[in-house]
Write a protein that holds these residues in place. Structure first.
Motif, mmCIF file in Angstrom:
data_model
loop_
_atom_site.group_PDB
_atom_site.id
_atom_site.type_symbol
_atom_site.label_atom_id
_atom_site.label_comp_id
_atom_site.label_asym_id
_atom_site.label_seq_id
_atom_site.Cartn_x
_atom_site.Cartn_y
_atom_site.Cartn_z
ATOM 1 N N ARG A 212 -1.718 -3.843 -1.278
ATOM 2 C CA ARG A 212 -1.807 -5.312 -1.252
ATOM 3 C C ARG A 212 -1.150 -5.966 -2.462
ATOM 4 O O ARG A 212 -1.333 -7.139 -2.720
ATOM 5 C CB ARG A 212 -3.284 -5.736 -1.174
ATOM 6 C CG ARG A 212 -3.928 -5.389 0.160
ATOM 7 C CD ARG A 212 -5.365 -5.869 0.236
ATOM 8 N NE ARG A 212 -6.280 -4.966 -0.442
ATOM 9 C CZ ARG A 212 -6.756 -3.836 0.105
ATOM 10 N NH1 ARG A 212 -6.410 -3.477 1.319
ATOM 11 N NH2 ARG A 212 -7.576 -3.066 -0.558
ATOM 12 N N LEU A 213 -0.375 -5.189 -3.204
ATOM 13 C CA LEU A 213 0.257 -5.759 -4.395
ATOM 14 C C LEU A 213 1.389 -6.704 -4.004
ATOM 15 O O LEU A 213 2.158 -6.428 -3.085
ATOM 16 C CB LEU A 213 0.783 -4.630 -5.291
ATOM 17 C CG LEU A 213 -0.306 -3.835 -6.006
ATOM 18 C CD1 LEU A 213 0.257 -2.545 -6.582
ATOM 19 C CD2 LEU A 213 -0.953 -4.685 -7.097
ATOM 20 N N GLU A 214 1.474 -7.809 -4.751
ATOM 21 C CA GLU A 214 2.438 -8.858 -4.402
ATOM 22 C C GLU A 214 3.887 -8.442 -4.631
ATOM 23 O O GLU A 214 4.767 -8.762 -3.846
ATOM 24 C CB GLU A 214 2.167 -10.071 -5.305
ATOM 25 C CG GLU A 214 1.844 -11.321 -4.550
ATOM 26 C CD GLU A 214 1.481 -12.443 -5.513
ATOM 27 O OE1 GLU A 214 2.122 -12.568 -6.581
ATOM 28 O OE2 GLU A 214 0.548 -13.188 -5.185
ATOM 29 N N ALA A 215 4.114 -7.746 -5.740
ATOM 30 C CA ALA A 215 5.504 -7.493 -6.119
ATOM 31 C C ALA A 215 5.726 -6.054 -6.556
ATOM 32 O O ALA A 215 6.433 -5.784 -7.520
ATOM 33 C CB ALA A 215 5.894 -8.445 -7.249
ATOM 34 N N ALA A 216 5.047 -5.147 -5.855
ATOM 35 C CA ALA A 216 5.223 -3.737 -6.203
ATOM 36 C C ALA A 216 5.140 -2.881 -4.950
ATOM 37 O O ALA A 216 4.429 -3.213 -4.005
ATOM 38 C CB ALA A 216 4.136 -3.300 -7.189
ATOM 39 N N SER A 217 5.880 -1.790 -4.953
ATOM 40 C CA SER A 217 5.855 -0.850 -3.832
ATOM 41 C C SER A 217 5.405 0.511 -4.329
ATOM 42 O O SER A 217 5.442 0.800 -5.526
ATOM 43 C CB SER A 217 7.254 -0.681 -3.248
ATOM 44 O OG SER A 217 7.712 -1.900 -2.771
ATOM 45 N N ALA A 258 13.037 -7.109 -5.906
ATOM 46 C CA ALA A 258 12.367 -7.496 -7.154
ATOM 47 C C ALA A 258 11.184 -6.598 -7.478
ATOM 48 O O ALA A 258 10.516 -6.790 -8.483
ATOM 49 C CB ALA A 258 11.901 -8.940 -7.035
ATOM 50 N N ASP A 259 10.930 -5.642 -6.621
ATOM 51 C CA ASP A 259 9.690 -4.869 -6.779
ATOM 52 C C ASP A 259 9.681 -3.949 -7.996
ATOM 53 O O ASP A 259 10.689 -3.342 -8.352
ATOM 54 C CB ASP A 259 9.461 -3.996 -5.543
ATOM 55 C CG ASP A 259 8.729 -4.752 -4.449
ATOM 56 O OD1 ASP A 259 8.473 -5.954 -4.636
ATOM 57 O OD2 ASP A 259 8.436 -4.127 -3.421
ATOM 58 N N ARG A 260 8.474 -3.859 -8.569
ATOM 59 C CA ARG A 260 8.201 -2.744 -9.470
ATOM 60 C C ARG A 260 7.680 -1.606 -8.588
ATOM 61 O O ARG A 260 7.208 -1.854 -7.472
ATOM 62 C CB ARG A 260 7.150 -3.161 -10.499
ATOM 63 C CG ARG A 260 7.720 -4.128 -11.554
ATOM 64 C CD ARG A 260 6.635 -4.675 -12.444
ATOM 65 N NE ARG A 260 7.192 -5.347 -13.614
ATOM 66 C CZ ARG A 260 6.452 -5.999 -14.504
ATOM 67 N NH1 ARG A 260 5.147 -6.091 -14.362
ATOM 68 N NH2 ARG A 260 7.012 -6.565 -15.556
ATOM 69 N N ILE A 261 7.762 -0.407 -9.096
ATOM 70 C CA ILE A 261 7.422 0.746 -8.251
ATOM 71 C C ILE A 261 6.346 1.595 -8.908
ATOM 72 O O ILE A 261 6.416 1.890 -10.103
ATOM 73 C CB ILE A 261 8.682 1.612 -8.026
ATOM 74 C CG1 ILE A 261 9.658 0.860 -7.127
ATOM 75 C CG2 ILE A 261 8.329 2.955 -7.399
ATOM 76 C CD1 ILE A 261 11.046 1.421 -7.198
ATOM 77 N N ILE A 262 5.339 1.971 -8.105
ATOM 78 C CA ILE A 262 4.408 3.027 -8.537
ATOM 79 C C ILE A 262 4.801 4.279 -7.773
ATOM 80 O O ILE A 262 4.851 4.266 -6.539
ATOM 81 C CB ILE A 262 2.944 2.663 -8.219
ATOM 82 C CG1 ILE A 262 2.495 1.453 -9.044
ATOM 83 C CG2 ILE A 262 2.028 3.863 -8.495
ATOM 84 C CD1 ILE A 262 1.074 0.993 -8.760
ATOM 85 N N GLU A 263 5.109 5.339 -8.508
ATOM 86 C CA GLU A 263 5.563 6.572 -7.850
ATOM 87 C C GLU A 263 4.541 7.686 -8.093
ATOM 88 O O GLU A 263 4.244 8.007 -9.236
ATOM 89 C CB GLU A 263 6.929 6.965 -8.417
ATOM 90 C CG GLU A 263 7.574 8.097 -7.672
ATOM 91 C CD GLU A 263 8.954 8.422 -8.266
ATOM 92 O OE1 GLU A 263 9.637 7.508 -8.751
ATOM 93 O OE2 GLU A 263 9.300 9.615 -8.247
ATOM 94 N N PHE A 264 4.004 8.227 -7.019
ATOM 95 C CA PHE A 264 3.042 9.326 -7.142
ATOM 96 C C PHE A 264 3.784 10.636 -7.372
ATOM 97 O O PHE A 264 4.737 10.954 -6.665
ATOM 98 C CB PHE A 264 2.212 9.467 -5.861
ATOM 99 C CG PHE A 264 1.098 8.469 -5.754
ATOM 100 C CD1 PHE A 264 -0.194 8.810 -6.114
ATOM 101 C CD2 PHE A 264 1.341 7.182 -5.297
ATOM 102 C CE1 PHE A 264 -1.233 7.892 -6.014
ATOM 103 C CE2 PHE A 264 0.315 6.261 -5.195
ATOM 104 C CZ PHE A 264 -0.973 6.614 -5.551
ATOM 105 N N ARG A 265 3.321 11.371 -8.383
ATOM 106 C CA ARG A 265 3.900 12.687 -8.637
ATOM 107 C C ARG A 265 2.739 13.682 -8.694
ATOM 108 O O ARG A 265 2.022 13.771 -9.698
ATOM 109 C CB ARG A 265 4.657 12.648 -9.986
ATOM 110 C CG ARG A 265 5.308 13.951 -10.398
ATOM 111 C CD ARG A 265 6.463 14.314 -9.511
ATOM 112 N NE ARG A 265 7.507 13.296 -9.513
ATOM 113 C CZ ARG A 265 8.561 13.262 -10.328
ATOM 114 N NH1 ARG A 265 8.700 14.200 -11.242
ATOM 115 N NH2 ARG A 265 9.461 12.310 -10.223
ATOM 116 N N PHE A 266 2.488 14.352 -7.568
ATOM 117 C CA PHE A 266 1.405 15.341 -7.529
ATOM 118 C C PHE A 266 1.929 16.690 -8.035
ATOM 119 O O PHE A 266 3.139 16.897 -8.164
ATOM 120 C CB PHE A 266 0.884 15.498 -6.095
ATOM 121 C CG PHE A 266 0.189 14.255 -5.580
ATOM 122 C CD1 PHE A 266 -1.036 13.866 -6.095
ATOM 123 C CD2 PHE A 266 0.763 13.468 -4.583
ATOM 124 C CE1 PHE A 266 -1.690 12.726 -5.624
ATOM 125 C CE2 PHE A 266 0.129 12.321 -4.107
ATOM 126 C CZ PHE A 266 -1.109 11.954 -4.631
#
Ligand SMILES: Cc1cc2nc3c(=O)[nH]c(=O)nc-3n(C[C@H](O)[C@H](O)[C@H](O)COP(=O)(O)OP(=O)(O)OC[C@H]3O[C@@H](n4cnc5c(N)ncnc54)[C@H](O)[C@@H]3O)c2cc1C
Length: 448
Positions: A212-217, A258-266
Motif C-alpha cells: 500500500r505504499l504510495e511511491a515505492a515498489s 519515481a518509485d523507490r524500491i524495497i528489494e528482498f534478498r533471502f
C-alpha cells in the motif's frame, strides 16, 4: 495482607507496565509507576512506526489506567541511577520490572560500528523522536541502504525509508526526520534475511503494508522462488499469510519511474562492512547461506542492523543464563534459583523481544497470577510509606498531559498528528511556560 494496603512500584511505562498496573489497581493496590523519560508509553511512542497512528491509539487505554486515583506517575526517574532498587524495595511491598529491552543485538562482524551503520533500535528511536537518539543521524547519503533482519523491526525501517513526503507528513515523525527522509536520494533498500521466505518472522499485516505504499515498489531477487511456494500446504497460518502476501507483491512486480524500491534478498547474511577513506560504510559484503557461500559486495553508505533486542550491559538485575532477558520463574525475579521476595518482571524484559502490544496483556496476567499467590500467602515485603522519603524530582502525569496537549496543538497547526518534543530540555522549558493548574502543584515538581 489487604490489597488496599499494598503499594506497588511498576518500573517502565510501556504496554506491559500499564497492563500489570491495571490488574494491580483493579485489586485495590496503589501503583507508583517510574519511567526514565518524562513521557510515557515506551515503544508505543518510540518504537511503533510513525505512520502507524492507529496502533498508537492503544495509549487511550493506558490513559484510563493513569486516571485511577490510586495511580501516580514518576516520569524522568530512572530506577537504578536515580532511585536504587533497594530504596524502591523499602517503600513498596512489591516491584514489577517492565523495563523492556532497549538495546539492539550485535552482528559481531568486522566494520559493524563504522559511520553509516546503525543499530536498528537506535534508528527507530531517531525517527520516533526518542530524546536519547535525536542527533544520531547526520545524513541519509547514497542511493542504496541495506537493512539486515527479517522481522517486523527490519520491515518498519525499510518501509519508513521509502515513505513519500505525503505519507511522512501524515505521520508523527519529528520535522527534522521528515525533512531528512523526504530529501534523501535513497532509491533502493535491500532487505537481507539469512533464511528463506517461510522462515521470516514478519507478521502478515506488516508485510501487507508494503503493498500500500504510495511511491515505492517491492522486488525480489528470485521471484520464481516466491511464486513457486505452495502456500495452501503451509500449516502455520502466519507463515501461510506471509507467503500469500509475498506472492501478491511478487506478481505485482511493477516499478513506476519515481518509485523507490524495497528489494528482498533471502538466504544471505552480512559478513563484513567495508569502509571508505573517511571511516564510513562503503560496501556491505554478503555471503549466500544456501550452501554455496558465494559472496557479493553491495555498495551502500547506510546499513541498519535489525537483528534483535537485548538488555543494556549496565543492567544490574539478574539475567537469564543466555543474557537475553531478566532471570525469572513464572514472572518472579530470580537470584540464582531463588525468587527475590517482592520482585517481578513483565513484557519484553521477561520473555525477550517477541509479540505485539496485545501479547503483553496475557504476559502481565501470567505474572499477576504469581503476585496474587504471593500476596495470598503473605509473601510480600515490609514497606514504609514513600511520601517522606521520595525526592527524585519527577514529571507528573499532569505534566505529561500538558506536553501531550502542546504536541497535538502544534500538530494541528501544521496538519500533522502531533509535533513531538524530542529533547528533555525542551519538555522542561515548555512546562515552565505553561503554568500548571494550582491544585496540581506538588513537591514532585522539583524539576521546575
Ligand atoms: C520498532 C518496533 C516496532 C513495533 N511495532 C509494533 C506494532 O506496530 N504493533 C504492535 O502491536 N507491536 C509493535 N511492537 C512491539 C511492542 O512495541 C512491544 O511488544 C511492547 O512495547 C513491549 O512492551 P514493554 O512494556 O515490555 O517494553 P517497552 O515498550 O520497551 O517499555 C519499557 C519502558 O521502560 C522504561 N524503562 C527502561 N528502563 C527503565 C528504568 N531503569 N527505570 C525506569 N524506566 C525504565 C523505558 O523508557 C520504556 O518506556 C514494536 C516493537 C518495536 C521495537
Amino acid at each position: 495482607m489487604d490489597w488496599s494496603q499494598i503499594r506497588a512500584a511498576v518500573v517502565g511505562s510501556g504496554p506491559s507496565g500499564f497492563f500489570v498496573a491495571r490488574l494491580l489497581l483493579d485489586r485495590g493496590a496503589h501503583v507508583d509507576m517510574y519511567e526514565r523519560l518524562p513521557v510515557p508509553f515506551g515503544l508505543v511512542r518510540h518504537g511503533v512506526a510513525p505512520d502507524h497512528q492507529l496502533i498508537k491509539n492503544v495509549t487511550r487505554t493506558f490513559e484510563k489506567v493513569a486516571g485511577d486515583p490510586r495511580f501516580t506517575f514518576f516520569g524522568g526517574v530512572e530506577v537504578g541511577p536515580d532511585i536504587s532498587h533497594g530504596r524502591l524495595a523499602e517503600t513498596h511491598h512489591l516491584t514489577v520490572y517492565a523495563t523492556g529491552l532497549p538495546r539492539g543485538s550485535d552482528l559481531e562482524i568486522p566494520g559493524e560500528n563504522l559511520r553509516g551503520s546503525y543499530s536498528g533500535p537506535d534508528f527507530v528511536g531517531w525517527y520516533n523522536g526518542h530524546p536519547d537518539y535525536a542527533g544520531i543521524v547526520d545524513d541519509l547519503d547514497g542511493d542504496t541502504a541495506v537493512v539486515i533482519g527479517n522481522g517486523n523491526v527490519a520491515l518498519d525501517i525499510a518501509r519508513v525509508l521509502v515513505l513519500s513526503p505525503d505519507e511522512l507528513r501524515a505521520s508523527d515523525a519529528p520535522p527534522p526526520v521528515v525533512e531528512m527522509l523526504a530529501g534523501s536520494g535513497l532509491r533502493r533498500v535491500l532487505l537481507v534475511g539469512r533464511r528463506g521466505p517461510r522462515e521470516a518472522s514478519f507478521t502478515t499485516k506488516e508485510l501487507g503494508d508494503l503493498g500500500r505504499l504510495e511511491a515505492a515498489s517491492v522486488l525480489f531477487e528470485d521471484t520464481d522462488e516466491i511464486l513457486g511456494l505452495a502456500a495452501s500446504e503451509l500449516e502455520d497460518s502466519r507463515v501461510r499469510g506471509n507467503v500469500e502476501v509475498l506472492q501478491e507483491l511478487a506478481s505485482a512486480g511493477r516499478v513506476r519511474d519515481a518509485d523507490r524500491i524495497i528489494e528482498f534478498r533471502f538466504h544471505a547474511k552480512p559478513i563484513e562492512f567495508c569502509s571508505d577513506a573517511e571511516g564510513r560504510v562503503r560496501t556491505v559484503r554478503l555471503e549466500r547461506t544456501d550452501g554455496t557461500a558465494e559472496t557479493e559486495d553491495v555498495e551502500a553508505r547506510l546499513v541498519f542492523r535489525a537483528v534483535g533486542h537485548r538488555l543494556p550491559t549496565s543492567h544490574d538485575l539478574p539475567r537469564d543464563p543466555g543474557g537475553r532477558h531478566l532471570a525469572h520463574s513464572e514472572g518472579r525475579l530470580l537470584l540464582g534459583q531463588d525468587p527475590i521476595l517482592g520482585d517481578y518482571v513483565v513484557g519484553w524484559a521477561k520473555r525477550g523481544p517477541s509479540g505485539v502490544i496485545g501479547t503483553n496483556k496475557q504476559d502481565a496476567a501470567d505474572t499477576f497470577r504469581a503476585i496474587e499467590a504471593d500476596v495470598a500467602a503473605g509473601r510480600v515485603r515490609k514497606a514504609h510509606a514513600p511520601e517522606d522519603t521520595f525526592d527524585a524530582g519527577a514529571y507528573s502525569w499532569a505534566d505529561w498531559q500538558r506536553l501531550d496537549a502542546l504536541e497535538r496543538e502544534k500538530g494541528t497547526h501544521e496538519g500533522r498528528p502531533r509535533i513531538k518534543f524530542t529533547a528533555v530540555d525542551s519538555m522542561r522549558d515548555a512546562l515552565r511556560e505553561v503554568a500548571p493548574p494550582a491544585q496540581e502543584v506538588t513537591e514532585e515538581h522539583a524539576h521546575e
